[in-house]
Design a protein around this motif. Structure first.
Motif, PDB file in Angstrom:
ATOM      1  N   ALA A 143       0.830  -1.220   0.000  1.00  0.00           N
ATOM      2  CA  ALA A 143       0.000   0.000   0.000  1.00  0.00           C
ATOM      3  C   ALA A 143       0.858   1.261   0.000  1.00  0.00           C
ATOM      4  CB  ALA A 143      -0.936  -0.006   1.212  1.00  0.00           C
ATOM      5  N   ALA A 144       1.978   1.207   0.709  1.00  0.00           N
ATOM      6  CA  ALA A 144       2.819   2.403   0.853  1.00  0.00           C
ATOM      7  C   ALA A 144       3.476   2.797  -0.466  1.00  0.00           C
ATOM      8  CB  ALA A 144       3.886   2.169   1.925  1.00  0.00           C
ATOM      9  N   LEU A 146       2.085   2.610  -3.440  1.00  0.00           N
ATOM     10  CA  LEU A 146       1.131   3.085  -4.459  1.00  0.00           C
ATOM     11  C   LEU A 146       1.338   4.588  -4.676  1.00  0.00           C
ATOM     12  CD1 LEU A 146      -2.104   1.232  -3.263  1.00  0.00           C
ATOM     13  CD2 LEU A 146      -0.690   0.660  -5.266  1.00  0.00           C
ATOM     14  N   VAL A 153      -4.767   6.442  -0.094  1.00  0.00           N
ATOM     15  CA  VAL A 153      -4.667   5.303   0.827  1.00  0.00           C
ATOM     16  C   VAL A 153      -4.902   5.802   2.252  1.00  0.00           C
ATOM     17  CG1 VAL A 153      -3.219   3.444   1.717  1.00  0.00           C
ATOM     18  CG2 VAL A 153      -2.996   4.156  -0.679  1.00  0.00           C
ATOM     19  N   LYS A 155      -5.412   4.452   6.267  1.00  0.00           N
ATOM     20  CA  LYS A 155      -5.316   3.319   7.196  1.00  0.00           C
ATOM     21  C   LYS A 155      -5.980   3.698   8.516  1.00  0.00           C
ATOM     22  CE  LYS A 155      -1.991   0.522   9.767  1.00  0.00           C
ATOM     23  NZ  LYS A 155      -0.589   0.387  10.188  1.00  0.00           N
ATOM     24  N   ILE A 156      -6.835   2.843   9.012  1.00  0.00           N
ATOM     25  CA  ILE A 156      -7.506   3.106  10.287  1.00  0.00           C
ATOM     26  C   ILE A 156      -7.072   2.021  11.263  1.00  0.00           C
ATOM     27  CG2 ILE A 156      -9.755   3.300  11.429  1.00  0.00           C
ATOM     28  CD1 ILE A 156     -10.731   3.895   8.391  1.00  0.00           C
ATOM     29  N   SER A 157      -6.391   2.463  12.312  1.00  0.00           N
ATOM     30  CA  SER A 157      -5.846   1.492  13.255  1.00  0.00           C
ATOM     31  C   SER A 157      -6.236   1.870  14.682  1.00  0.00           C
ATOM     32  CB  SER A 157      -4.327   1.395  13.092  1.00  0.00           C
ATOM     33  OG  SER A 157      -3.732   2.673  13.214  1.00  0.00           O
ATOM     34  N   PHE A 158      -5.948   0.980  15.612  1.00  0.00           N
ATOM     35  CA  PHE A 158      -6.423   1.110  16.980  1.00  0.00           C
ATOM     36  C   PHE A 158      -5.233   0.941  17.922  1.00  0.00           C
ATOM     37  CE2 PHE A 158      -9.567  -0.441  14.065  1.00  0.00           C
ATOM     38  CZ  PHE A 158     -10.567   0.505  14.219  1.00  0.00           C
ATOM     39  N   PRO A 159      -4.466   2.018  18.087  1.00  0.00           N
ATOM     40  CA  PRO A 159      -3.135   1.913  18.694  1.00  0.00           C
ATOM     41  C   PRO A 159      -3.110   1.456  20.145  1.00  0.00           C
ATOM     42  CG  PRO A 159      -3.420   4.027  17.565  1.00  0.00           C
ATOM     43  CD  PRO A 159      -4.761   3.382  17.643  1.00  0.00           C
ATOM     44  N   ASN A 160      -4.210   1.529  20.872  1.00  0.00           N
ATOM     45  CA  ASN A 160      -4.126   1.076  22.265  1.00  0.00           C
ATOM     46  C   ASN A 160      -4.673  -0.343  22.455  1.00  0.00           C
ATOM     47  OD1 ASN A 160      -6.844   1.781  22.014  1.00  0.00           O
ATOM     48  ND2 ASN A 160      -7.017   2.398  24.163  1.00  0.00           N
TER      49      ASN A 160
ATOM     50  N   ALA B 143      -0.842   7.758  23.497  1.00  0.00           N
ATOM     51  CA  ALA B 143      -2.137   7.189  23.109  1.00  0.00           C
ATOM     52  C   ALA B 143      -2.150   5.667  23.276  1.00  0.00           C
ATOM     53  CB  ALA B 143      -2.477   7.563  21.676  1.00  0.00           C
ATOM     54  N   ALA B 144      -1.016   5.039  22.959  1.00  0.00           N
ATOM     55  CA  ALA B 144      -0.950   3.574  22.990  1.00  0.00           C
ATOM     56  C   ALA B 144      -1.092   3.020  24.407  1.00  0.00           C
ATOM     57  CB  ALA B 144       0.348   3.079  22.361  1.00  0.00           C
ATOM     58  N   LEU B 146      -3.039   4.211  26.766  1.00  0.00           N
ATOM     59  CA  LEU B 146      -4.365   4.427  27.365  1.00  0.00           C
ATOM     60  C   LEU B 146      -5.090   3.086  27.479  1.00  0.00           C
ATOM     61  CD1 LEU B 146      -5.490   7.618  25.383  1.00  0.00           C
ATOM     62  CD2 LEU B 146      -4.749   7.514  27.780  1.00  0.00           C
ATOM     63  N   PRO B 148      -7.447   0.197  27.081  1.00  0.00           N
ATOM     64  CA  PRO B 148      -8.493  -0.087  26.086  1.00  0.00           C
ATOM     65  C   PRO B 148      -9.860  -0.321  26.727  1.00  0.00           C
ATOM     66  CG  PRO B 148      -7.026  -1.976  26.331  1.00  0.00           C
ATOM     67  CD  PRO B 148      -6.417  -0.860  27.137  1.00  0.00           C
ATOM     68  N   TRP B 151     -10.808   3.655  27.082  1.00  0.00           N
ATOM     69  CA  TRP B 151     -10.625   4.586  25.969  1.00  0.00           C
ATOM     70  C   TRP B 151     -10.642   3.863  24.630  1.00  0.00           C
ATOM     71  CZ3 TRP B 151     -10.396   9.653  27.318  1.00  0.00           C
ATOM     72  CH2 TRP B 151     -10.132   9.927  28.669  1.00  0.00           C
ATOM     73  N   ASP B 152     -11.397   4.414  23.690  1.00  0.00           N
ATOM     74  CA  ASP B 152     -11.307   3.974  22.300  1.00  0.00           C
ATOM     75  C   ASP B 152     -10.349   4.909  21.572  1.00  0.00           C
ATOM     76  OD1 ASP B 152     -13.101   1.784  22.193  1.00  0.00           O
ATOM     77  OD2 ASP B 152     -14.798   3.173  22.212  1.00  0.00           O
ATOM     78  N   VAL B 153      -9.314   4.340  21.001  1.00  0.00           N
ATOM     79  CA  VAL B 153      -8.332   5.157  20.284  1.00  0.00           C
ATOM     80  C   VAL B 153      -8.315   4.718  18.819  1.00  0.00           C
ATOM     81  CG1 VAL B 153      -5.916   5.845  20.109  1.00  0.00           C
ATOM     82  CG2 VAL B 153      -6.906   5.361  22.356  1.00  0.00           C
ATOM     83  N   GLU B 154      -8.519   5.656  17.925  1.00  0.00           N
ATOM     84  CA  GLU B 154      -8.501   5.367  16.492  1.00  0.00           C
ATOM     85  C   GLU B 154      -7.504   6.304  15.831  1.00  0.00           C
ATOM     86  OE1 GLU B 154     -12.456   4.838  14.778  1.00  0.00           O
ATOM     87  OE2 GLU B 154     -11.731   5.835  12.972  1.00  0.00           O
ATOM     88  N   LYS B 155      -6.649   5.722  15.015  1.00  0.00           N
ATOM     89  CA  LYS B 155      -5.663   6.531  14.291  1.00  0.00           C
ATOM     90  C   LYS B 155      -5.959   6.429  12.795  1.00  0.00           C
ATOM     91  CE  LYS B 155      -0.740   6.836  13.247  1.00  0.00           C
ATOM     92  NZ  LYS B 155       0.561   6.155  13.314  1.00  0.00           N
ATOM     93  N   ILE B 156      -5.994   7.559  12.126  1.00  0.00           N
ATOM     94  CA  ILE B 156      -6.227   7.586  10.684  1.00  0.00           C
ATOM     95  C   ILE B 156      -4.987   8.148  10.020  1.00  0.00           C
ATOM     96  CG2 ILE B 156      -7.699   8.511   8.853  1.00  0.00           C
ATOM     97  CD1 ILE B 156      -9.783   8.837  11.305  1.00  0.00           C
ATOM     98  N   SER B 157      -4.337   7.311   9.219  1.00  0.00           N
ATOM     99  CA  SER B 157      -3.076   7.746   8.611  1.00  0.00           C
ATOM    100  C   SER B 157      -3.106   7.484   7.111  1.00  0.00           C
ATOM    101  CB  SER B 157      -1.901   7.029   9.283  1.00  0.00           C
ATOM    102  OG  SER B 157      -2.081   5.628   9.218  1.00  0.00           O
ATOM    103  N   PHE B 158      -2.121   7.985   6.415  1.00  0.00           N
ATOM    104  CA  PHE B 158      -2.104   7.996   4.951  1.00  0.00           C
ATOM    105  C   PHE B 158      -0.778   7.412   4.476  1.00  0.00           C
ATOM    106  CE2 PHE B 158      -4.678  11.292   6.809  1.00  0.00           C
ATOM    107  CZ  PHE B 158      -5.914  11.013   6.236  1.00  0.00           C
ATOM    108  N   PRO B 159      -0.702   6.067   4.468  1.00  0.00           N
ATOM    109  CA  PRO B 159       0.586   5.382   4.344  1.00  0.00           C
ATOM    110  C   PRO B 159       1.330   5.616   3.042  1.00  0.00           C
ATOM    111  CG  PRO B 159      -1.133   3.869   5.080  1.00  0.00           C
ATOM    112  CD  PRO B 159      -1.807   5.121   4.642  1.00  0.00           C
ATOM    113  N   ASN B 160       0.668   6.065   1.984  1.00  0.00           N
ATOM    114  CA  ASN B 160       1.434   6.278   0.747  1.00  0.00           C
ATOM    115  C   ASN B 160       1.823   7.741   0.531  1.00  0.00           C
ATOM    116  OD1 ASN B 160      -1.125   7.169  -0.004  1.00  0.00           O
ATOM    117  ND2 ASN B 160      -0.898   6.495  -2.128  1.00  0.00           N
ATOM    118  N   MET B 168      -5.807  11.452  15.188  1.00  0.00           N
ATOM    119  CA  MET B 168      -6.199  10.492  16.217  1.00  0.00           C
ATOM    120  C   MET B 168      -7.498  10.963  16.857  1.00  0.00           C
ATOM    121  SD  MET B 168      -2.837   9.218  18.238  1.00  0.00           S
ATOM    122  CE  MET B 168      -2.475   7.514  17.897  1.00  0.00           C
TER     123      MET B 168
END
Lengths: 177, 177
Positions: A143-144, A146, A153, A155-160, B143-144, B146, B148, B151-160, B168
């Protein structure tokens, strides 16, 4: 997001039919005039999906393919609006049968080529099983690389959460920037 | 998502007023009966924000504080529904003036304590400046860890995209699981 892109008459692929949840969801979205292709290498998954579609009266909207999604291009003759992947193992199934990096990346690459502009790949990546970390890294690496000019692109992740699944949404841009 | 949580009568904090975009957005959401607190260490940011709020007729809904957000708890006497952070530098401003890990983490920790159950912290993390990587890592590490369960932690990133900002969203659960 999917329901904005996959609408009446759309074409869509469930690359990992599994228990049929996503196939059923897609079949609902494409309506009577659309078409879904659903792949799975596990006979049981295909049967589960067939049963659920039959119960919902939507079996005629779906072509079920008992085979690997790395051959997606052999079965789907047209451009599609969306391709869904659940990577890892079949929830509730045999955790010894898992998707693996080589075929996954091949399937992702072929899926990408099948997308209309504006179309999306949605990946849910479960990686808490043996070999899961390697597959996660293969998918992330794919993905990275592209082009950001041609692909969005996210990505939705759940870091905790420990070894939590994550989601990737990959959209083919309508116009190259 | 914010507009579901921050509604008429809500209390909210813009921890980094910057050019006032988020402050204005929050002031619109909280309506005539709510209240926003907006912090910035840059005089220019406070003035920009004051001007925009005045033009929109919403200055009375916002308390502008020219000071560091690590002192958030000195100025906000009540639990709030949302706290927004834009971490990094002021877009269009002096890229030499940036948020830094020590005060950022202190501010995040104090913000967390100010949240109602169901309330959210929203962070946009810009890290393409000198020191940005350290701040990114400090925020991710915070954040990591916290719980679970709380706390609900969601990270939205753009890997490319190269050194792209990420988002977050951290929500305090209504009930501990």
């Amino acid at each position: 997001m999917l329901s904005q892109i996959v609408t009446e008459g759309s074409l869509a692929i469930d690359a990992t039919a599994g228990n049929g949840n996503d196939t059923l969801f897609l079949a609902g979205l494409v309506g009577e005039t659309g078409q879904v292709w659903a792949f799975d290498i596990q006979k049981q998954a295909i049967e589960n999906t067939r049963r659920r579609l039959t119960e919902a009266g939507m079996l005629h909207r779906v072509r079920l393919i008992h085979g690997g999604h790395e051959e997606i291009d052999r079965f789907v003759p047209q451009k599609v609006h969306a391709v869904l992947f659940n990577l890892g193992y079949l929830p509730g199934g045999d955790t010894g049968i898992v998707t693996v990096p080589e075929t996954t990346v091949k399937a992702l690459e072929k899926s990408r080529e099948l997308l209309w502009p504006g179309g999306i790949l949605c990946l849910a990546v479960y990686w808490g099983h043996p070999g899961g970390k390697e597959e996660k890294e293969a998918v992330e690496g794919w993905a990275a690389q592209l082009s950001p000019y041609a692909w969005d692109v996210e990505k939705i992740s759940f870091p905790n959460r420990n070894i939590a699944p994550f989601v990737m949404v990959i959209q083919k841009k309508c116009l190259e920037a």
